[in-house]
Motif scaffolding. Structure first.
Motif, PDB file in Angstrom:
ATOM      1  N   VAL A   1     -15.313  10.547   1.299  1.00  0.00           N
ATOM      2  CA  VAL A   1     -16.050  10.507   2.559  1.00  0.00           C
ATOM      3  C   VAL A   1     -17.271   9.608   2.401  1.00  0.00           C
ATOM      4  CG1 VAL A   1     -17.195  11.865   4.354  1.00  0.00           C
ATOM      5  CG2 VAL A   1     -15.333  12.870   3.039  1.00  0.00           C
ATOM      6  N   ALA A   2     -17.476   8.737   3.382  1.00  0.00           N
ATOM      7  CA  ALA A   2     -18.645   7.862   3.387  1.00  0.00           C
ATOM      8  C   ALA A   2     -19.918   8.685   3.590  1.00  0.00           C
ATOM      9  CB  ALA A   2     -18.507   6.827   4.508  1.00  0.00           C
TER      10      ALA A   2
ATOM     11  N   ALA B   1     -14.995  20.094  12.977  1.00  0.00           N
ATOM     12  CA  ALA B   1     -13.740  19.581  12.442  1.00  0.00           C
ATOM     13  C   ALA B   1     -12.655  19.804  13.481  1.00  0.00           C
ATOM     14  CB  ALA B   1     -13.389  20.293  11.144  1.00  0.00           C
ATOM     15  N   THR B   2     -11.935  18.750  13.842  1.00  0.00           N
ATOM     16  CA  THR B   2     -10.944  18.881  14.904  1.00  0.00           C
ATOM     17  C   THR B   2      -9.853  17.831  14.770  1.00  0.00           C
ATOM     18  OG1 THR B   2     -10.649  18.995  17.310  1.00  0.00           O
ATOM     19  CG2 THR B   2     -12.233  17.385  16.482  1.00  0.00           C
ATOM     20  N   HIS B   3      -8.682  18.148  15.289  1.00  0.00           N
ATOM     21  CA  HIS B   3      -7.642  17.124  15.445  1.00  0.00           C
ATOM     22  C   HIS B   3      -7.423  16.828  16.921  1.00  0.00           C
ATOM     23  CE1 HIS B   3      -5.362  20.931  15.791  1.00  0.00           C
ATOM     24  NE2 HIS B   3      -4.646  20.262  16.676  1.00  0.00           N
TER      25      HIS B   3
ATOM     26  N   GLY C   1     -15.557  12.950  23.187  1.00  0.00           N
ATOM     27  CA  GLY C   1     -16.452  12.101  23.971  1.00  0.00           C
ATOM     28  C   GLY C   1     -17.921  12.465  23.914  1.00  0.00           C
ATOM     29  N   GLY C   2     -18.249  13.754  23.725  1.00  0.00           N
ATOM     30  CA  GLY C   2     -19.648  14.149  23.784  1.00  0.00           C
ATOM     31  C   GLY C   2     -20.399  14.051  22.481  1.00  0.00           C
ATOM     32  N   PHE C   3     -19.729  13.663  21.392  1.00  0.00           N
ATOM     33  CA  PHE C   3     -20.371  13.660  20.086  1.00  0.00           C
ATOM     34  C   PHE C   3     -21.094  12.341  19.811  1.00  0.00           C
ATOM     35  CE2 PHE C   3     -17.351  17.051  19.821  1.00  0.00           C
ATOM     36  CZ  PHE C   3     -17.934  17.980  18.982  1.00  0.00           C
ATOM     37  N   ASP C   4     -22.179  12.430  19.047  1.00  0.00           N
ATOM     38  CA  ASP C   4     -22.943  11.237  18.692  1.00  0.00           C
ATOM     39  C   ASP C   4     -22.124  10.296  17.814  1.00  0.00           C
ATOM     40  OD1 ASP C   4     -25.136  12.329  20.023  1.00  0.00           O
ATOM     41  OD2 ASP C   4     -25.953  13.237  18.205  1.00  0.00           O
ATOM     42  N   ARG C   5     -21.294  10.882  16.960  1.00  0.00           N
ATOM     43  CA  ARG C   5     -20.518  10.087  16.016  1.00  0.00           C
ATOM     44  C   ARG C   5     -19.198  10.779  15.739  1.00  0.00           C
ATOM     45  NH1 ARG C   5     -21.871   9.348   9.554  1.00  0.00           N
ATOM     46  NH2 ARG C   5     -20.042   8.087   9.038  1.00  0.00           N
ATOM     47  N   VAL C   6     -18.164   9.991  15.518  1.00  0.00           N
ATOM     48  CA  VAL C   6     -16.853  10.525  15.136  1.00  0.00           C
ATOM     49  C   VAL C   6     -16.474   9.926  13.795  1.00  0.00           C
ATOM     50  CG1 VAL C   6     -14.414  10.692  15.729  1.00  0.00           C
ATOM     51  CG2 VAL C   6     -16.128  10.790  17.541  1.00  0.00           C
ATOM     52  N   LEU C   7     -16.130  10.788  12.848  1.00  0.00           N
ATOM     53  CA  LEU C   7     -15.726  10.363  11.521  1.00  0.00           C
ATOM     54  C   LEU C   7     -14.251  10.676  11.342  1.00  0.00           C
ATOM     55  CD1 LEU C   7     -16.376   9.454   8.569  1.00  0.00           C
ATOM     56  CD2 LEU C   7     -16.905  11.868   8.094  1.00  0.00           C
ATOM     57  N   ALA C   8     -13.448   9.656  11.095  1.00  0.00           N
ATOM     58  CA  ALA C   8     -12.005   9.843  10.885  1.00  0.00           C
ATOM     59  C   ALA C   8     -11.718   9.911   9.410  1.00  0.00           C
ATOM     60  CB  ALA C   8     -11.233   8.697  11.525  1.00  0.00           C
ATOM     61  N   ILE C   9     -10.940  10.927   9.003  1.00  0.00           N
ATOM     62  CA  ILE C   9     -10.560  11.053   7.601  1.00  0.00           C
ATOM     63  C   ILE C   9      -9.059  11.264   7.514  1.00  0.00           C
ATOM     64  CG2 ILE C   9     -12.792  12.007   6.936  1.00  0.00           C
ATOM     65  CD1 ILE C   9     -11.509  14.754   6.788  1.00  0.00           C
ATOM     66  N   GLY C  10      -8.518  11.123   6.321  1.00  0.00           N
ATOM     67  CA  GLY C  10      -7.095  11.354   6.104  1.00  0.00           C
ATOM     68  C   GLY C  10      -6.240  10.316   6.803  1.00  0.00           C
ATOM     69  N   GLY C  11      -5.144  10.770   7.372  1.00  0.00           N
ATOM     70  CA  GLY C  11      -4.181   9.864   7.983  1.00  0.00           C
ATOM     71  C   GLY C  11      -4.721   9.094   9.145  1.00  0.00           C
TER      72      GLY C  11
ATOM     73  N   ARG D   1     -12.589  13.983  12.594  1.00  0.00           N
ATOM     74  CA  ARG D   1     -11.249  13.903  13.173  1.00  0.00           C
ATOM     75  C   ARG D   1     -10.220  13.629  12.084  1.00  0.00           C
ATOM     76  NH1 ARG D   1      -8.234   9.427  15.134  1.00  0.00           N
ATOM     77  NH2 ARG D   1      -9.978   8.035  14.678  1.00  0.00           N
ATOM     78  N   GLY D   2      -9.071  14.294  12.184  1.00  0.00           N
ATOM     79  CA  GLY D   2      -8.011  14.044  11.225  1.00  0.00           C
ATOM     80  C   GLY D   2      -6.896  15.053  11.383  1.00  0.00           C
ATOM     81  N   PRO D   3      -5.709  14.739  10.898  1.00  0.00           N
ATOM     82  CA  PRO D   3      -4.573  15.664  11.019  1.00  0.00           C
ATOM     83  C   PRO D   3      -4.735  16.861  10.105  1.00  0.00           C
ATOM     84  CG  PRO D   3      -3.984  13.791   9.644  1.00  0.00           C
ATOM     85  CD  PRO D   3      -5.356  13.496  10.190  1.00  0.00           C
ATOM     86  N   SER D   4      -3.892  17.864  10.302  1.00  0.00           N
ATOM     87  CA  SER D   4      -3.900  19.033   9.429  1.00  0.00           C
ATOM     88  C   SER D   4      -3.669  18.605   7.989  1.00  0.00           C
ATOM     89  CB  SER D   4      -2.821  20.029   9.861  1.00  0.00           C
ATOM     90  OG  SER D   4      -3.070  20.500  11.166  1.00  0.00           O
ATOM     91  N   GLY D   5      -4.459  19.173   7.077  1.00  0.00           N
ATOM     92  CA  GLY D   5      -4.318  18.842   5.666  1.00  0.00           C
ATOM     93  C   GLY D   5      -5.066  17.616   5.221  1.00  0.00           C
ATOM     94  N   SER D   6      -5.830  16.987   6.123  1.00  0.00           N
ATOM     95  CA  SER D   6      -6.542  15.754   5.768  1.00  0.00           C
ATOM     96  C   SER D   6      -7.847  16.012   5.034  1.00  0.00           C
ATOM     97  CB  SER D   6      -6.819  14.932   7.028  1.00  0.00           C
ATOM     98  OG  SER D   6      -7.636  15.655   7.936  1.00  0.00           O
ATOM     99  N   GLY D   7      -8.347  17.247   5.058  1.00  0.00           N
ATOM    100  CA  GLY D   7      -9.579  17.562   4.338  1.00  0.00           C
ATOM    101  C   GLY D   7     -10.762  17.894   5.225  1.00  0.00           C
TER     102      GLY D   7
END
Length: 230
Positions: free
Chosen positions: A33-34, A210-212, A218-228, A47-53
């Protein structure tokens, strides 16, 4: 009502700050993670799929897990330099958590579930101010007239509201929510996400969700994508 003690200045300035993190399990799973900086009232969706961490990252931010590489600082304090007891006290007093399965106690009513952190952690004092805070939060999330209702008489969305009130009742500097809109219909997903954002910001707490579910981003200041999805 007694005045609340002020959090340390460093805690108010930056609830959590990390360098680049690496976490690895014996199974071979690895999460990278950055760097992350969370300001009071700020929000981050992971943001990320199930099992992405996603849940693993929440564990690193709470100090429940420690990284193999990198640092997590809370209020200027390095979590990995703290002992287990100190990290537990940090989670109890400075971190509010909304669990994916709510973790509500069926034998307790709405108010007592909201006050549960005070029953579980010696670092917290259950007094008149805490009870007033719980009632205030329940009113804000639309449950002010249901404080004595049994948990099994609540809808799914109402139980989620209790979980949000409980996460905020200790006046944390950081709120961590793990899939808080899972298994909700589309309209209720947006409502719960907006409620979390509004209440955390109003309390001056940084929020990490943490969500998929891309519909709530839309309402968040920043979105971090991890995993797939990274």
């Amino acid at each position: 009502m007694q005045p609340q003690a002020q959090a340390p200045a460093s805690d108010l300035a930056c609830p959590v700050e990390t360098t680049a993190l690496v976490f690895r399990r014996e199974t071979g799973f690895e999460l990278r993670v950055a760097p992350i900086t969370l300001a009071p009232g700020g929000s981050l969706a992971v943001r990320g799929p199930s099992g992405s961490g996603k849940s693993t990252l929440l564990g690193l931010l709470s100090g429940e897990l420690l990284p193999l590489e990198g640092e997590v600082r809370a209020g200027g304090r390095l979590l990995s330099a703290m002992g287990d007891a100190a990290r537990r006290a940090y989670r109890a007093t400075r971190v509010g958590q909304v669990f994916q399965t709510f973790e509500l106690v069926a034998s307790l009513d709405v108010l007592e579930n909201t006050l549960l952190p005070f029953r579980l952690h010696a670092a917290l004092v259950l007094d008149d101010d805490a009870r007033a805070r719980a009632r205030e939060l329940l009113a804000r999330v639309g449950l002010g007239d249901k404080t004595t209702r049994a948990i099994d008489r609540l809808s799914h969305g109402e139980r989620q509201r209790v979980a949000i009130a409980r996460a905020l009742v200790t006046r944390p500097s950081l709120v961590l929510a793990d899939e808080p809109t899972g298994n909700l219909d589309p309209a209720l997903k947006r409502e719960i996400a907006a409620l979390l954002l509004e209440e955390a910001k109003g309390a001056g707490a940084a929020l990490v969700v943490a969500t998929h579910d891309e519909s709530i981003l839309g309402g968040f200041d920043r979105v971090l994508a991890i995993g797939g999805d990274a």
